[in-house]
Design a protein around this motif. Structure first.
Motif, short mmCIF file in Angstrom:
data_model
loop_
_atom_site.label_atom_id
_atom_site.label_comp_id
_atom_site.label_asym_id
_atom_site.label_seq_id
_atom_site.Cartn_x
_atom_site.Cartn_y
_atom_site.Cartn_z
N SER A 684 12.94 -10.29 1.64
CA SER A 684 14.13 -9.46 1.72
C SER A 684 14.84 -9.21 0.41
O SER A 684 15.66 -8.30 0.32
N ALA A 685 14.58 -10.03 -0.61
CA ALA A 685 15.45 -9.96 -1.79
C ALA A 685 14.66 -10.21 -3.06
O ALA A 685 13.51 -10.64 -3.04
N THR A 686 15.32 -9.93 -4.17
CA THR A 686 14.79 -10.25 -5.50
C THR A 686 15.87 -10.97 -6.28
O THR A 686 17.05 -10.93 -5.95
N GLY A 687 15.44 -11.61 -7.36
CA GLY A 687 16.41 -12.32 -8.18
C GLY A 687 16.66 -13.72 -7.68
O GLY A 687 16.34 -14.08 -6.54
N GLY A 688 17.24 -14.52 -8.53
CA GLY A 688 17.52 -15.90 -8.17
C GLY A 688 16.24 -16.66 -7.93
O GLY A 688 15.34 -16.70 -8.77
N LEU A 689 16.12 -17.27 -6.75
CA LEU A 689 14.91 -18.00 -6.40
C LEU A 689 13.79 -17.07 -5.95
O LEU A 689 12.67 -17.54 -5.71
N CYS A 690 14.09 -15.78 -5.79
CA CYS A 690 13.08 -14.80 -5.34
C CYS A 690 12.55 -14.06 -6.54
O CYS A 690 13.30 -13.47 -7.33
N THR A 691 11.24 -14.10 -6.73
CA THR A 691 10.64 -13.49 -7.91
C THR A 691 10.00 -12.16 -7.55
O THR A 691 9.62 -11.90 -6.42
N GLY A 692 9.85 -11.30 -8.59
CA GLY A 692 9.11 -10.04 -8.44
C GLY A 692 9.76 -9.09 -7.45
O GLY A 692 10.98 -9.06 -7.26
N THR A 693 8.93 -8.29 -6.80
CA THR A 693 9.36 -7.28 -5.85
C THR A 693 9.51 -7.88 -4.47
O THR A 693 8.74 -8.75 -4.06
N ALA A 694 10.51 -7.44 -3.73
CA ALA A 694 10.69 -7.93 -2.37
C ALA A 694 9.51 -7.48 -1.51
O ALA A 694 8.97 -6.38 -1.66
N GLY A 695 9.09 -8.37 -0.60
CA GLY A 695 7.95 -8.06 0.26
C GLY A 695 8.13 -6.78 1.05
O GLY A 695 7.17 -6.04 1.30
N VAL A 696 9.38 -6.49 1.48
CA VAL A 696 9.62 -5.30 2.29
C VAL A 696 9.27 -4.02 1.53
O VAL A 696 8.87 -3.02 2.14
N ALA A 697 9.40 -4.05 0.21
CA ALA A 697 9.02 -2.88 -0.59
C ALA A 697 7.56 -2.93 -1.02
O ALA A 697 6.88 -1.90 -1.11
N ARG A 698 7.07 -4.14 -1.28
CA ARG A 698 5.70 -4.26 -1.78
C ARG A 698 4.66 -3.95 -0.70
O ARG A 698 3.60 -3.38 -1.00
N PHE A 699 4.93 -4.30 0.56
CA PHE A 699 3.92 -4.11 1.60
C PHE A 699 3.47 -2.66 1.75
O PHE A 699 2.27 -2.38 1.67
N PRO A 700 4.37 -1.70 1.97
CA PRO A 700 3.86 -0.32 2.13
C PRO A 700 3.18 0.21 0.87
O PRO A 700 2.22 0.98 0.95
N SER A 701 3.68 -0.24 -0.30
CA SER A 701 3.05 0.22 -1.54
C SER A 701 1.62 -0.29 -1.65
O SER A 701 0.71 0.45 -2.06
N LEU A 702 1.44 -1.56 -1.31
CA LEU A 702 0.09 -2.14 -1.37
C LEU A 702 -0.83 -1.47 -0.36
O LEU A 702 -1.99 -1.14 -0.68
N ALA A 703 -0.34 -1.24 0.86
CA ALA A 703 -1.17 -0.61 1.89
C ALA A 703 -1.58 0.79 1.47
O ALA A 703 -2.75 1.18 1.61
N ASP A 704 -0.64 1.55 0.91
CA ASP A 704 -0.95 2.93 0.52
C ASP A 704 -1.85 2.98 -0.70
O ASP A 704 -2.77 3.80 -0.78
N ALA A 705 -1.59 2.12 -1.67
CA ALA A 705 -2.42 2.11 -2.87
C ALA A 705 -3.86 1.78 -2.53
O ALA A 705 -4.80 2.37 -3.09
N THR A 706 -4.05 0.84 -1.62
CA THR A 706 -5.41 0.46 -1.22
C THR A 706 -6.11 1.62 -0.52
O THR A 706 -7.27 1.94 -0.81
N ALA A 707 -5.41 2.28 0.41
CA ALA A 707 -6.00 3.41 1.14
C ALA A 707 -6.28 4.58 0.22
O ALA A 707 -7.31 5.26 0.35
N ASN A 708 -5.38 4.83 -0.73
CA ASN A 708 -5.57 5.98 -1.63
C ASN A 708 -6.69 5.74 -2.61
O ASN A 708 -7.39 6.68 -3.01
N ALA A 709 -6.88 4.50 -3.01
CA ALA A 709 -7.97 4.19 -3.95
C ALA A 709 -9.32 4.38 -3.29
O ALA A 709 -10.27 4.86 -3.91
N ASP A 710 -9.42 4.00 -2.03
CA ASP A 710 -10.67 4.15 -1.28
C ASP A 710 -10.33 4.06 0.20
O ASP A 710 -10.01 2.97 0.69
N SER A 711 -10.36 5.19 0.88
CA SER A 711 -9.95 5.20 2.29
C SER A 711 -10.80 4.27 3.15
O SER A 711 -10.38 3.85 4.23
N ALA A 712 -12.01 3.93 2.66
CA ALA A 712 -12.86 3.00 3.41
C ALA A 712 -12.21 1.62 3.52
O ALA A 712 -12.54 0.86 4.42
N ASN A 713 -11.28 1.32 2.59
CA ASN A 713 -10.64 0.01 2.59
C ASN A 713 -9.28 0.01 3.27
O ASN A 713 -8.54 -0.97 3.18
#
Length: 844
Positions: A684-713
């Motif tokens: 849910s958050a970034t900063g403090g004890l939470c590092t990098g990008t929040a999972g809520v934002a990273r999940f759709p980006s990772l799903a889309d990047a994987t599909a766009n790179a190769d729809s087979a994946n």
């Protein structure tokens, strides 16, 4: 229907009598009949057999009451190609019109170019239960006199259509010759460059119940005309048409006649004879049976009389051999006459299964030919399924050889795309054979023109001499059970017949992408040739269970959806079948792609598409594999992949749900588990004890990047293991649940199957049991939120061994085992009906 003719066909001698209209000087053509409105849809077909592209000009010659906003249009026609001109779409014609069609070389725009022209009309709207066709007439074929042997009142509506292609009005006289010898005359003026219609029953009351022939005469010196006759029955749902004859003959030949049928369709044949002479004439009809026998009967035709021979009745009253018989016909007469043949078909009569009941389904008619020819041309031809109504068309060519030597017929088919095929057919002495366009894969789903030529052959199996005359007819049937049909006896051809570029065969060349997720629903493009409108796409794998379609959600889990075939039949776009828990996923791996055309022809590409199970393990340290002092040797996603690759699924008896004792490797090498864990991440958050990008934002980006790179994946499923770091960072459990709702919605929108996890009775992340329970309750509340409108699978992670804040390797192995068991259940091989299951709760 048998097409093999016995020795009796030798009687069908090709006597050179009155000349058949040829295509000599075939650059300008005229069509007398034509209409396009709420009832009729008209097409003009133009075939170019030469190696040079041409420009075709179509000019309408409308009837006085027609609405014709466009009178002239030009169309390009490639070399060795066929052109289809639609008077509705191309001219917005509303009414009746004759037409002039001319062609010149495209290279200079002035040199006349030989083409062949026909006209086809369909009637009664989109369903098109009726159709008829006629050849055009060349400039040299125009005449001041025409004879039409067929015509009738009673159940028929008969129209005689006359085209006046002259720049001045023409007086036209129609003389109707009845079966009693009585004649009726009507005279009308045809306007310049216009079409004129005679309606016999409206002109003479006696013709409302009479059979008659028609003579058309131009009374204006120097003004030649063209005449056709159209007849309709069953409230204009069915009918036929024939071009008139300019020269009566003492000999008429017909390649076809039939009085039989099968359990669903029966045929009957009529011969219509017009004696235009002032004195009595004797006509002898030879029925040339397939058995080799000849049945002959002579008929006396009174002066200026129309005479009808009902061949089915002849079989009942004169010679039983004409019952349920296939035959050719030769008509000879002591004086020149005109002969036509009409055939009707429909449901067999209960009283006589060889005769159709009335109203017939359809009929067609044609004048005979006075002699055979060495070359024939046909502009019309369709094979496959076309149009919004997905109407099926079948084209047949009937070839009759009455000679004592074989005829080698070279058939050149030219398609609308400028490609084509050349095939040879040996017609044995004294026999006949047919060509069904479906026999040639290259014609599947195609419209085409056809040119037939007798060529020489040194092959001992078919020794033949070029130029040997033969007789040809073409029949086109459409719709179920021959719902519609028309016939044409062709145009003798004297022009060039070039060899077209070779048309691609019906085949699949490639599938792109060539692999994709097991859950399906992905767009693929199939390239190849010969795909028909209405084609279906299947995925075949012998390892898939026989009960795979025994479910309640998807009619066929092997069949693609949203199939769209390109107009030229070279590409298909479709979506892979969308599988789920209810439908069953079957096994991963290669499948054969099969395209099934509506005409039942099929083509395949072995291993054309591969189904893969793509799993995303998403979360924080507990996905990454963090352990005290570093990272586990085998994080649970890696162990999960190994387990899935080795998974042997037990098969169940679909009737009883009991194990069959047989297993199958369900995923094998075609499964991948992506480790999407990030150390220190919070959902849910970034900063403090939470590092990098929040999972809520990273999940759709990772799903889309994987599909766009190769729809087979593209991911089939996601396993969420996240939230402990949020609680450690002080985020309230409800807030974690809130962002999880967003992640669930993002997965739902991407059609990714969701598996939600929570730790239970486990000490992780330094959290106490109350905090672990509060987080778990918040996550489980998400799974029960029906407003998300998605099925969420739940898996508790219990008995997970930990050390410090993290699981041990043994703990990660335990997590892998629990998630493996969940995936194995939620990605079943067989459909739910086969597993003895029905609907289940939205979360389980």
């Amino acid at each position: 229907m048998s097409w093999i003719r016995g020795a009796a066909l030798a009687a069908l001698a090709l006597v050179a009598t009155a000349s058949h209209v040829t295509a000599q000087g075939a650059s300008t053509w005229f069509l007398a009949e034509g209409a396009n409105n709420a009832t009729f849809a008209q097409e003009i077909l133009v075939g170019n057999p030469s190696a040079q592209p041409v420009t075709v000009t179509v000019t309408l010659l409308p009837q006085a009451d027609a609405i014709a906003p466009t009178l002239t249009r030009t169309f390009p026609l490639a070399a060795t190609a066929r052109l289809t001109v639609r008077l509705g779409a191309d001219f917005q014609l509303n009414g009746s019109a004759s037409a002039r069609v001319s062609a010149v070389l495209a290279s200079d725009g002035t040199t006349p170019a030989d083409v062949v022209v026909e006209r086809t009309m369909y009637f009664q709207g989109a369903a098109q239960p009726g159709s008829h066709n006629a050849s055009g007439v060349t400039q040299a074929g125009l005449s001041s006199t025409w004879t039409l042997a067929e015509g009738s009142g009673g159940v028929f509506e008969t129209f005689v259509l006359v085209a006046n292609p002259n720049p001045t009005p023409t007086m036209v006289r129609a003389t109707y010759l009845t079966g009693t010898g009585q004649s009726f005359v009507t005279t009308q003026e045809a306007p310049a460059n216009a079409r004129l219609t005679f309606y016999p029953r409206g002109e003479h009351a006696a013709l409302a119940t009479a059979d008659f022939s028609t003579q058309i005469e131009s009374l204006t010196g120097g003004n030649a005309v063209i005449a056709e006759r159209a007849m309709y029955f069953d409230a204009f749902r069915s009918g036929h048409d024939a071009l008139g004859v300019t020269s009566p003959s003492t000999t008429w030949l017909f390649a076809e006649g039939f009085t039989g049928g099968n359990a669903t369709t029966a045929f009957e044949t009529y011969l219509l004879l017009a004696n235009t002479n002032a004195t009595e004439t004797v006509a002898t009809v030879d029925y040339l049976l397939d058995s080799g026998a000849v049945v002959s009967r002579s008929y006396t035709l009174g002066p200026r009389q129309r005479f009808t021979v009902w061949v089915d009745q002849e079989g009942r009253d004169f010679d039983q051999r004409l019952r349920a018989a296939a035959f050719g016909v030769r008509v000879t007469a002591t004086q020149p006459i005109v002969a036509e043949r009409a055939m009707y078909w429909g449901t067999p009569s209960a009283a006589d299964a060889t005769s159709p009941t009335f109203p017939w389904t359809e009929g067609h008619a044609t004048a005979g030919v006075p002699s055979g020819q060495a070359r024939w041309a046909f502009a019309e031809g369709q094979q496959g399924t076309f149009g919004a109504a997905a109407t099926r068309y079948d084209t047949f060519f009937l070839l009759a050889n009455p000679n004592t030597v074989a005829v080698q017929v070279q058939a050149t088919f030219v398609r609308e795309d400028g490609t084509g095929i050349v095939r040879t057919i040996c017609v044995a002495p004294n026999s006949r054979t047919n060509i069904w366009a479906q026999s040639y894969a290259e014609l599947s789903g195609q419209r085409f023109a056809t040119f037939l030529e007798a060529v020489g052959s040194a092959d001992p199996a078919c020794a033949a001499t070029a130029g040997t005359p033969f007789v040809a007819e073409r029949a086109v049937y459409s719709g179920a059970a021959f719902l519609a049909g028309h016939v044409n006896n062709g145009t003798p051809w004297t022009g060039t017949i070039a060899t077209p570029p070779v048309a691609p065969a019906f085949a699949i060349a490639s599938v792109s992408p060539a692999s994709g997720r097991m859950g399906g629903g992905q767009t693929i493009t199939i390239t190849g040739a010969g795909f028909q409108q209405g084609a279906r796409v299947f995925f075949d794998n012998p390892a898939w269970t026989a009960d795979r379609n025994a479910n309640t959600r998807l009619a066929d889990v092997d069949q693609a959806t949203d199939v769209v075939v390109s107009p030229d039949g070279t590409t298909i776009t479709a979506k892979t079948p969308a599988r789920d828990f209810s439908n069953g996923y079957q096994t991963a791996g290669p499948a054969t792609v099969r395209v099934l055309n509506p005409d039942t022809t099929a083509t395949t590409l072995a291993n054309g598409y591969t189904f893969k199970l793509n799993v995303l393990a998403f979360g924080d340290d507990y996905v990454f594999g963090s352990v005290a002092g570093g990272r586990a040797a085998t994080p649970w996603p890696a162990r999960l992949q190994t387990s899935l690759q080795n998974y042997q699924k037990g098969l169940l008896n679909p009737a009883t749900g009991v194990s069959t004792g047989t297993t199958v490797l369900q995923f094998g090498q075609y499964v991948s588990v992506t480790n999407g864990g990030v150390v220190g991440e919070c959902a849910s958050a970034t900063g403090g004890l939470c590092t990098g990008t929040a999972g809520v934002a990273r999940f759709p980006s990772l799903a889309d990047a994987t599909a766009n790179a190769d729809s087979a994946n593209t991911f089939d499923t996601v396993v969420f293991v996240e939230g402990v770091n949020d609680i450690r960072a002080g985020v309230a459990p409800a807030s974690v649940g809130f962002v999880y709702r967003d992640m669930v919605a993002r997965a739902r929108d991407r059609k990714i199957v969701i598996i939600m996890t929570k730790f239970e009775n486990v000490s992780v992340g330094g959290l106490d049991s109350g905090q672990i329970k509060a987080l778990g309750d918040a996550l489980w509340a998400v799974t029960e939120d029906r407003s998300l409108n998605v099925e969420i699978y739940r898996q508790s992670l219990f008995d997970v061994q930990t050390s410090g804040n993290f699981p041990t390797q043994t703990g990660y192995d335990r997590m892998a085992q629990l998630i493996f068991e969940k995936l194995a259940r939620e990605f079943p091989l067989q459909p739910c009906d086969a597993r003895g299951e029905r609907s289940l709760p939205i979360s389980r």
